[in-house]
Design a protein around this motif. Structure first.
Motif, mmCIF file in Angstrom:
data_model
loop_
_atom_site.group_PDB
_atom_site.id
_atom_site.type_symbol
_atom_site.label_atom_id
_atom_site.label_comp_id
_atom_site.label_asym_id
_atom_site.label_seq_id
_atom_site.Cartn_x
_atom_site.Cartn_y
_atom_site.Cartn_z
ATOM 1 N N GLY A 263 0.808 -1.216 0.000
ATOM 2 C CA GLY A 263 0.000 0.000 0.000
ATOM 3 C C GLY A 263 0.834 1.254 0.000
ATOM 4 N N THR A 264 2.119 1.112 0.321
ATOM 5 C CA THR A 264 3.025 2.261 0.365
ATOM 6 C C THR A 264 4.246 2.059 -0.514
ATOM 7 O OG1 THR A 264 2.353 2.706 2.646
ATOM 8 C CG2 THR A 264 4.377 3.764 1.871
ATOM 9 N N ASN A 265 4.818 0.864 -0.461
ATOM 10 C CA ASN A 265 6.005 0.604 -1.260
ATOM 11 C C ASN A 265 6.092 -0.869 -1.625
ATOM 12 O OD1 ASN A 265 7.335 -0.736 1.050
ATOM 13 N ND2 ASN A 265 7.437 1.342 1.879
ATOM 14 N N TRP A 266 7.014 -1.137 -2.542
ATOM 15 C CA TRP A 266 7.283 -2.503 -2.981
ATOM 16 C C TRP A 266 8.449 -3.080 -2.171
ATOM 17 C CZ3 TRP A 266 4.222 -5.169 -6.202
ATOM 18 C CH2 TRP A 266 3.402 -4.467 -7.078
ATOM 19 N N ARG A 267 8.381 -4.391 -1.900
ATOM 20 C CA ARG A 267 9.462 -5.084 -1.216
ATOM 21 C C ARG A 267 9.743 -6.394 -1.934
ATOM 22 N NH1 ARG A 267 9.898 -8.806 3.345
ATOM 23 N NH2 ARG A 267 7.625 -9.010 3.334
ATOM 24 N N ARG A 268 11.032 -6.586 -2.305
ATOM 25 C CA ARG A 268 11.379 -7.845 -2.956
ATOM 26 C C ARG A 268 11.424 -8.959 -1.919
ATOM 27 N NH1 ARG A 268 16.037 -9.214 -7.498
ATOM 28 N NH2 ARG A 268 15.435 -11.417 -7.734
ATOM 29 N N ILE A 269 10.882 -10.131 -2.279
ATOM 30 C CA ILE A 269 10.789 -11.258 -1.361
ATOM 31 C C ILE A 269 11.803 -12.323 -1.752
ATOM 32 C CG2 ILE A 269 9.263 -13.008 -0.387
ATOM 33 C CD1 ILE A 269 8.489 -10.090 0.240
ATOM 34 N N ALA A 270 12.652 -12.685 -0.822
ATOM 35 C CA ALA A 270 13.573 -13.793 -1.045
ATOM 36 C C ALA A 270 12.791 -15.090 -0.896
ATOM 37 C CB ALA A 270 14.714 -13.744 -0.041
ATOM 38 N N THR A 271 12.820 -15.925 -1.914
ATOM 39 C CA THR A 271 12.007 -17.135 -1.920
ATOM 40 C C THR A 271 12.885 -18.374 -1.862
ATOM 41 O OG1 THR A 271 11.977 -17.073 -4.333
ATOM 42 C CG2 THR A 271 10.122 -16.060 -3.186
ATOM 43 N N THR A 272 12.384 -19.400 -1.179
ATOM 44 C CA THR A 272 13.105 -20.666 -1.096
ATOM 45 C C THR A 272 12.861 -21.533 -2.317
ATOM 46 O OG1 THR A 272 11.242 -21.608 0.134
ATOM 47 C CG2 THR A 272 13.056 -20.664 1.408
ATOM 48 N N SER A 273 11.785 -21.285 -3.014
ATOM 49 C CA SER A 273 11.478 -22.001 -4.255
ATOM 50 C C SER A 273 10.729 -21.035 -5.150
ATOM 51 C CB SER A 273 10.639 -23.251 -3.982
ATOM 52 O OG SER A 273 9.423 -22.895 -3.333
ATOM 53 N N THR A 274 10.891 -21.212 -6.456
ATOM 54 C CA THR A 274 10.286 -20.250 -7.362
ATOM 55 C C THR A 274 9.985 -20.891 -8.703
ATOM 56 O OG1 THR A 274 10.557 -18.077 -8.409
ATOM 57 C CG2 THR A 274 12.513 -19.450 -8.231
ATOM 58 N N PRO A 275 8.914 -20.457 -9.378
ATOM 59 C CA PRO A 275 8.704 -20.890 -10.753
ATOM 60 C C PRO A 275 9.845 -20.388 -11.639
ATOM 61 C CG PRO A 275 6.724 -19.878 -9.835
ATOM 62 C CD PRO A 275 7.840 -19.592 -8.887
ATOM 63 N N GLY A 276 9.998 -20.975 -12.789
ATOM 64 C CA GLY A 276 11.014 -20.506 -13.709
ATOM 65 C C GLY A 276 10.672 -19.143 -14.266
ATOM 66 N N PRO A 277 11.647 -18.457 -14.871
ATOM 67 C CA PRO A 277 11.388 -17.146 -15.473
ATOM 68 C C PRO A 277 10.252 -17.231 -16.475
ATOM 69 C CG PRO A 277 13.740 -17.643 -15.457
ATOM 70 C CD PRO A 277 13.045 -18.896 -15.070
ATOM 71 N N ARG A 278 9.385 -16.203 -16.470
ATOM 72 C CA ARG A 278 8.255 -16.214 -17.394
ATOM 73 C C ARG A 278 7.628 -14.838 -17.476
ATOM 74 N NH1 ARG A 278 4.882 -20.819 -15.234
ATOM 75 N NH2 ARG A 278 6.965 -21.513 -14.675
ATOM 76 N N LEU A 279 6.897 -14.640 -18.558
ATOM 77 C CA LEU A 279 6.083 -13.450 -18.723
ATOM 78 C C LEU A 279 4.688 -13.868 -19.113
ATOM 79 C CD1 LEU A 279 6.630 -11.693 -22.153
ATOM 80 C CD2 LEU A 279 7.699 -13.872 -21.617
ATOM 81 N N ASP A 280 3.747 -12.973 -18.916
ATOM 82 C CA ASP A 280 2.349 -13.156 -19.306
ATOM 83 C C ASP A 280 1.693 -14.357 -18.642
ATOM 84 O OD1 ASP A 280 2.362 -10.913 -20.966
ATOM 85 O OD2 ASP A 280 3.145 -12.058 -22.657
ATOM 86 N N ALA A 281 2.150 -14.743 -17.450
ATOM 87 C CA ALA A 281 1.435 -15.755 -16.680
ATOM 88 C C ALA A 281 0.138 -15.138 -16.155
ATOM 89 C CB ALA A 281 2.300 -16.250 -15.527
ATOM 90 N N ALA A 282 -0.792 -15.988 -15.767
ATOM 91 C CA ALA A 282 -2.041 -15.530 -15.159
ATOM 92 C C ALA A 282 -1.989 -15.819 -13.663
ATOM 93 C CB ALA A 282 -3.233 -16.232 -15.789
ATOM 94 N N MET A 283 -2.289 -14.813 -12.827
ATOM 95 C CA MET A 283 -2.281 -14.989 -11.380
ATOM 96 C C MET A 283 -3.585 -14.457 -10.807
ATOM 97 S SD MET A 283 0.257 -13.516 -8.378
ATOM 98 C CE MET A 283 1.752 -13.747 -9.323
ATOM 99 N N VAL A 284 -4.187 -15.229 -9.897
ATOM 100 C CA VAL A 284 -5.432 -14.814 -9.251
ATOM 101 C C VAL A 284 -5.431 -15.270 -7.800
ATOM 102 C CG1 VAL A 284 -6.872 -14.833 -11.328
ATOM 103 C CG2 VAL A 284 -6.606 -16.933 -9.985
ATOM 104 N N GLU A 285 -6.332 -14.684 -7.022
ATOM 105 C CA GLU A 285 -6.611 -15.224 -5.699
ATOM 106 C C GLU A 285 -7.195 -16.623 -5.864
ATOM 107 O OE1 GLU A 285 -8.515 -12.547 -2.784
ATOM 108 O OE2 GLU A 285 -8.623 -11.141 -4.465
ATOM 109 N N SER A 286 -7.155 -17.401 -4.787
ATOM 110 C CA SER A 286 -7.667 -18.761 -4.861
ATOM 111 C C SER A 286 -8.448 -19.083 -3.597
ATOM 112 C CB SER A 286 -6.504 -19.744 -5.022
ATOM 113 O OG SER A 286 -5.805 -19.877 -3.802
ATOM 114 N N PRO A 287 -9.134 -20.231 -3.582
ATOM 115 C CA PRO A 287 -9.907 -20.591 -2.393
ATOM 116 C C PRO A 287 -9.076 -20.681 -1.119
ATOM 117 C CG PRO A 287 -10.600 -21.922 -4.262
ATOM 118 C CD PRO A 287 -9.408 -21.139 -4.713
ATOM 119 N N THR A 288 -7.774 -20.914 -1.235
ATOM 120 C CA THR A 288 -6.931 -21.014 -0.047
ATOM 121 C C THR A 288 -6.550 -19.654 0.521
ATOM 122 O OG1 THR A 288 -4.858 -20.981 -1.295
ATOM 123 C CG2 THR A 288 -5.926 -23.122 -0.984
#
Length: 736
Positions: A263-288
């Motif tokens: 809501g104020t700024n962006w923060r990069r998140i260090a992840t332990t696992s990640t999808p491969g590099p990509r563009l134009d993926a679709a992301m949405v909220e989910s039931p979880t």
């Protein structure tokens, strides 16, 4: 003892199976890899919706947290074409889509059952690479930007809102022109957030890195720092962290970084696992409550994998579900392991080197320790005697002359001092008389046509000299098993210095070629599909082209019985060429790979089936508050889901499964509409008044034509007899 619905189906197969129908072409079931997918989270039904795939006749795919279901909509046929965008309209309780149709300017709504096109007096101009978002504070769908398909293709800077009745343009200060931006509704702060995109270089940078917020009908810029400038990033609200999650995109590189907006700024998140590099993926909220992300591409290769955001990174929910769109691939049927083997091909101008197996109606990507190099225009054949799939040649950086074998688990390179010369567009099949793999023709570097014949015994190649067919590419070659001889038809050869297609039929005797002279034959063509039909003991030939690899395709089909070519009518047959085809013995249907029709490629494999199409029908009457019962298509090897709507939230629901209809009055105007005995499943309706039940159908071809019936009841507090409301019956015919 409760043995589950499948018990009833198996014992009733012989009695319930419908009569076999004529051969018909159908797209293979399942989610396909897509360059620019779109998703929406149906909050009421707790399903993630993928609205349609071009050519699927209105199908929508839905993810329930475990499985993708394909649901055929009723009403007008929805064809997405282009690159539509979607979001879930909570106010109207439907998935909303904009950008469909020939002009990419159509608006559609999907409620889980019916596609409905919105007939409008005013609409945003057609576009692609735009974004939609439902603004819960405003109660309207927000559309921003995109790329116009008119003229030179202007990058758009307009904003529109949809209130369920009409589109209205938004006036005032707007974000600069952009397409391929990330857009999501920030539930914690009740505003729509937009980040980045591909900009108009006459008015700013190419890769945008600005962040804008839309609240109260007004846009304002809220940040200019954060993730690097990019387009094609994916974003969605993460209820687990109360932030917007953003992933990937592209600038000078294809990216795989994860960011959060608080809501104020962006923060990069260090992840332990990640999808491969990509563009134009679709992301949405989910039931979880955590975002899920599907597909996209690493610029060259589309994906069909699914990931979910977790506390420390990303969790893969499933890997790629089907081969990426491609052309010039090869396929063989591994009889010992009951699986079709697909390798390589070309995506745009990039050769591929992936291996896929298809069994039990599903594709599975392989990860062999060894593999042939990337290539297209290759040939493969299954050696029945040695239970190995043999691959030779093709075109990588240049024509190839290597030999490989697939043993069901891994590829092995076969070093042979004597071998055919490097080539592409050749033909191969198994020769029963010699127990070897037969190779003929193709073309070498410089597109010089070849007319040589070779045999491979698993260790060595042997050149077989002698007269035979003229040098050619694109010949159709398959084993005619009852006659114990390979048969070859057509191809493109040289006639007076010009490439021309031919209509000759040749038999291989194990030592020499002989010209067959049937009374009738298919028209001259090259690159037709040809495969042995284990069911009928004939060869089936389909399609082909008159003009080499990029010509327009035939849509006709022919059978060969050892002496005569006979035309056969296949419902839904496409005009297609360069499409590998095998008969899948375990699934009892032909399976085709990707093909070409002129300059266009068929976007997915298809099946040629003798069985009926899967179908559902509702019957009888409901009572009480009349809950509505829906069913997905019933396909062997897949999960069949039932969905009941109109239940009180958190109410207990009962589902009954049977193998036949009934009509037994039970009082209060209600009737039991499934025959006894029946199998029961219990469920609890969610907050939206929807309850689900499901059963897994065995991958047994004989199930095609059998039927399942179902009915649902729910405690509704007194509107029906005994305080129970009862649905109509649903009949599901199992098919392809």
């Amino acid at each position: 003892m409760n043995r589950g619905p499948m018990f009833f189906v198996v014992v009733s197969m012989a009695a319930s199976a419908a009569a076999q129908t004529q051969l018909s072409w159908r797209p293979h079931r399942g989610v396909q890899a897509q360059f620019v997918p779109t998703l929406a989270w149906d909050e009421v039904r707790d399903r993630v919706v993928m609205p349609g795939i071009t050519g699927r006749g209105g199908a929508a795919f839905e993810w329930d947290g475990t499985t993708w279901f394909e649901r055929q909509g009723i009403g007008p046929s929805f064809e997405p074409r282009g690159q539509p965008a979607s979001c879930y309209d909570s106010r109207r309780r439907a998935t909303f889509v904009f950008g469909a149709g020939i002009a990419n300017d159509e608006s559609w709504a999907w409620d889980g059952l019916v596609w409905q096109r919105q007939q409008l007096a005013q609409s945003p101009p057609g576009r692609v690479m735009h974004r939609l978002c439902f603004d819960a504070a405003l109660g309207e769908v927000v559309l921003l930007g995109g790329l116009s398909l008119i003229g030179a293709g202007a990058i758009l800077d307009d904003c529109w809102t949809w209130n369920g009745v009409r589109w209205q343009p938004v006036a005032g200060t707007l974000p600069p022109p952009r397409h391929g931006h990330a857009m999501a509704f920030d539930r914690a702060r009740s505003e729509t957030i937009v980040f980045g995109g591909y900009g108009d270089t006459t008015r700013g940078p190419l890769f945008l890195a600005d962040t804008w917020a839309f609240a109260g009908g007004v846009w304002r810029q809220v940040a200019s720092t954060g993730p690097s400038g990019r387009y094609g990033a994916a974003a969605a609200f993460d209820r687990g962290t109360g932030t917007i999650a953003l992933f990937g995109g592209q600038n000078a590189f294809t990216l795989a970084d994860t960011w959060e907006w608080n809501g104020t700024n962006w923060r990069r998140i260090a992840t332990t696992s990640t999808p491969g590099p990509r563009l134009d993926a679709a992301m949405v909220e989910s039931p979880t409550g955590r975002p899920i992300m599907f597909g996209g591409s690493d610029h060259d290769f589309p994906r069909s994998d699914l990931w979910q955001r977790d506390g420390t990174g990303w969790t893969r929910l499933h890997d790629d579900l089907a081969p990426a769109h491609r052309t010039y691939t090869a396929m063989a049927y591994d009889l010992a392991r009951n699986s079709a083997v697909l390798f390589g091909g070309r995506l745009t101008d990039v050769p591929l080197g992936d291996t896929w197996l298809r069994s039990s109606g599903r594709w599975q990507k392989q990860a062999p320790a060894n593999s042939p190099s990337r290539r297209a225009f290759l040939a493969m054949a299954y050696d029945i005697g040695r239970a190995r799939t043999v691959l030779f040649g093709g075109l990588g950086v240049g024509p190839l002359d290597d030999t490989w074998e697939w043993n069901g688990v891994d590829w092995r390179s076969i070093a042979t001092p004597v071998r055919p010369s490097a080539r592409e567009l050749h033909a191969m099949c198994w020769d029963p008389l010699t127990g070897t793999v037969l190779l003929f023709g193709g073309q070498s570097l410089g597109e010089t046509l070849l007319g040589d014949t070779w045999l491979f015994d698993g260790n060595t190649w042997r050149d077989v000299p002698g007269p035979g067919p003229s040098p050619r590419v694109g010949a159709s070659l398959a084993t005619d098993l009852p006659r114990l001889q390979p048969l070859m038809f057509g191809g493109a050869t040289e006639v007076n210095g010009t490439r021309a297609v031919v209509d000759d039929t040749w038999r291989w005797t194990g030592a020499a070629w002989g010209l067959a002279r049937p009374l009738a034959a298919p028209a001259a063509r090259a690159f037709a599909s040809l495969a042995y039909d284990w069911r009928n003991g004939e060869l089936l030939l389909h399609g082909g082209t008159t003009l080499g690899r990029n010509g327009m395709g035939f849509a006709d089909s022919w059978t060969w019985d050892g002496a005569i070519w006979s035309p056969v009518v296949l419902a839904g047959a496409p005009a297609i060429a360069l499409q590998p085809m095998v008969y899948h013995v375990a699934d009892q249907q032909f399976l085709t790979g990707f093909g070409m029709n002129g300059q266009l490629f068929l976007p997915e494999p298809m099946v040629v089936s003798t069985g009926p199409a899967a179908a559902t029908a509702r019957y009888g009457t409901a009572c009480g508050s009349a809950p509505e019962l829906l069913a997905d298509d019933a396909v062997p090897g897949r999960r069949l889901a039932l969905e009941m709507r109109g239940a009180p939230p958190a109410a207990p629901a009962l589902f009954l499964w049977s193998i036949a209809r009934a009509n037994v009055p039970i009082g209060g105007g209600c009737a039991l509409q499934v025959a006894l005995p029946a199998v029961s499943q219990l469920a609890i309706a969610n907050a939206g008044g929807v309850a689900f039940a499901a059963t897994d159908l065995a991958a047994i071809p004989a199930l095609r034509g059998a039927v399942l019936t179902a009915q649902a009841a729910v405690i509704d507090g007194g509107s029906g007899p005994f305080g129970v409301a009862v649905s109509r019956g649903v009949e599901c015919r199992i098919g392809d």
